[in-house]
Design an enzyme around this catalytic site. Sequence first.
Site, PDB file in Angstrom:
ATOM      1  N   ASP A 134       0.861  -1.170   0.000  1.00  0.00           N
ATOM      2  CA  ASP A 134       0.000   0.000   0.000  1.00  0.00           C
ATOM      3  C   ASP A 134       0.908   1.233   0.000  1.00  0.00           C
ATOM      4  OD1 ASP A 134      -2.178   1.593   0.158  1.00  0.00           O
ATOM      5  OD2 ASP A 134      -2.648   1.167   2.250  1.00  0.00           O
ATOM      6  N   ASP A 144      -2.417   2.685  -6.489  1.00  0.00           N
ATOM      7  CA  ASP A 144      -1.462   2.723  -5.388  1.00  0.00           C
ATOM      8  C   ASP A 144      -1.520   1.528  -4.445  1.00  0.00           C
ATOM      9  OD1 ASP A 144      -3.885   3.348  -4.337  1.00  0.00           O
ATOM     10  OD2 ASP A 144      -3.172   4.997  -3.107  1.00  0.00           O
ATOM     11  N   GLU A 145      -2.172   0.452  -4.837  1.00  0.00           N
ATOM     12  CA  GLU A 145      -2.106  -0.724  -3.982  1.00  0.00           C
ATOM     13  C   GLU A 145      -2.229  -2.000  -4.795  1.00  0.00           C
ATOM     14  OE1 GLU A 145      -5.546  -1.901  -1.543  1.00  0.00           O
ATOM     15  OE2 GLU A 145      -6.478  -0.034  -2.201  1.00  0.00           O
TER      16      GLU A 145
END
Lengths: 395, 396
Positions: free
Chosen positions: B11, B107-108
């Site tokens: 993350d 973003d993860e």
Amino acid sequence: MEDFIHSESVDSDLQLKVTISREKLVENVNHVIKAVSSRTTIPILTGIKFVASKEGIELTGSDSDVSIQSFIPLEENGIENATVDIPGQIVLQARFFSDIVKKLPGDQVDLEVDSRLMTRITSGSSEFNLNGQDAEEYPHLPSIREENSFNIRTDVLKHVIKQTVFAVSTSETRPVLTGVNWNIQNGKLSCVSTDSHRLAMRTISIETEDNLEKSNVIIPGKSLSDLAKILDDSGSDWVQIIITDNQILFKSNHLQFYSRLLEGNYPNTQGLIPQESKTEVILSTKSFLQAIDRASLLAREERNNVVKLKTLNDNTIEILSQSTEIGRVFENVSTKSIEGEEIRISFSAKYMMDALSKIDATEIKINFTGAMRPFLIRPVDEQDILMLILPVRTN
Amino acid sequence: MNQSRVIFHIDMNSFYASVEMARHPELRGKPLAIAGKVEDRRGIVVTSSYEARAHGVKTTMQVWEARRKCPQLIVKTPDFDLYRKVSRQLFDLLRTYTEKVEKVSVDEGYMDVTALASRHHPVKLAQEIQQQVFHHLQLPSSIGIAPNKFMAKMASDMKKPMGITILRKREMNQTLWPLPVDEMHGVGQKTAEKLKKIGLQTIGDIAHYPKPAFIEQFGKYGEKLHDRANGIDEREVDPQSEHEFKSISQSITLPKDLTEEEEVQPVLRRLAARLERKLKEKKSMSYQLSLSIRYNNWRNVTRVQSVQQPLQTEEEIYQRAIAIFYQHWNGQPIRLLGITVQSLEPMNKATKQLDLFTYEKDAQKEPLYDTLYSLEKKFGPSAIHLGWKEDPRDQK
């Protein structure tokens, strides 16, 4: 002494020599540069044409679709703007010339052109030498016979442009929709624009010679926006307008603005405006606009900017908007009256705000004919402005 | 499958703000917020740096409010192209460790490192990945290590920024179970309220609640929730999932180079027809279309166009594609043509801005929507959805 002889010998060679108030020059260069495009196919059109005569100085900028001519009289209201020692003409690179005059240090600008078209611009202690181009090579502006002209007050024209030009299409898929459609009939000028998702229509009375009639005049939206910007400070009360088959000319005191018209047939919009109404809501323009503005805080995070409107029982409408990621907003807005069927409809908050902000009336009426059909927004007792919006279909 | 797996959830910490700081070193260590519209006072803060959060700046706060909390706040508009580009670099880097990388969003993502775990200690591996990401992209991240996706996701949330957290099944009673139900991934506000109403305050409370009774109250979704609270989550790390949901592409390498418009039209139609079928299978509509042309000199041109009216049918897709083609074809012989539909939205959520010249077609369906609405009012939402008739051409 040597200096003196030197400058004498240059002087004798001069093709043009003027002194101008820098402020006046900057103002007028700013006007004509709006027409100059760096992407023109005719190289000389990247320049501004500068013509000095015994009457004054005339500047021209053009991208061959739009041409703007601005005139600086030698004297205006007893104030001297310029002196012309040697009349002549030259074409100067627009971007450089405009940047230079903006930054010159003095109140006066001296401009001299020699026989090799070298242009010396001096002001205060600063001196620029620019390579000019031969003004003979600059294309002629369209010649337009001054018949069938009519006049509109400058402030009215600017207002009419503002009320319509926002709704033109920005997409080239249907080029005629990038323009505003003007029609003249029975002493009335009607202006219509639509990007096919909303439509704006404004009608004004004009005084014309011999019952002038014009239809399918399509003026590029960009031309009108530029014109409105320039008209701001032109200081003239009336604009004279002449329309030919493929050109329109706007003339004010010291300004001539030519624009090419768009080719093609503008769709018949009159037939697209619903005549009947199933639900009529009358409410305050301001409180409605503010409620939509608040709802749009969340709506604009989502596709198509959707806000939902629902009529409730007690002369109230509910405005609702939600964003899956951010949250929801509810608001009840009181209306003056709601007549007809109950309605639930979704539409773009942006289109609604665009439309509401162009109507100068304290109260508006909105006429709906169904959740999937265009609806109309008008001032309560006026027929000369109309905004139409297509709803958004939600599932 | 039953063999114990090692799953990472990586993350990125305040991704947009971190990317901006990596790109503009002068912003490092300063309170930074990324907001919808900077010039508009009411723009909403999308994300902010830890320095800004320390001053009380929060996501979804309006810019003026954020500025009041933190007067020295630097506000920037998002540069999504940059974020997507950096995100691609990030996932390319992750894929150098294993093919089993699933991108969840910019973003993860998840990584299944079971195969690597025999040779490397998971914590060492996580440190190595975290350091590499920081070294190459100057981006801080948190990594959660666990035997499944759910626990890995919960773990990555526990220590930020630059945290590494392991969740073990046998330690769940100390790590996961004491957490309030609100913090459980997959539990929204509504569900949390409902859980609390029946006296379930912590994830442990869910885990110990009798499963059949729980399913009775929360349905199929409840079963998943109950399993996860007990540390059971069998979902695989699926490297394909991103492509399945985010875009659909079709392309044809042509048997011979094309030089005429008339030859191109049927090719684009065929691609459009295939895309229509795929979109319908996925019950999705598209808000963005891109057309790719590869010339015989191997030069590739890709042009993207966004639309307000979602695309789904062959005709809609074809018309967009051919319009882009006419605008961008330079006349050279063409070797490959491709159409991608992206920015997908499930059909039941897709909205359509109606068009003045074509709205009548949509309006004809209005009585149907009215019926749906009255059914919804009677039986509650999702009682009924619009379907579509199977196109006979789809059946092979």
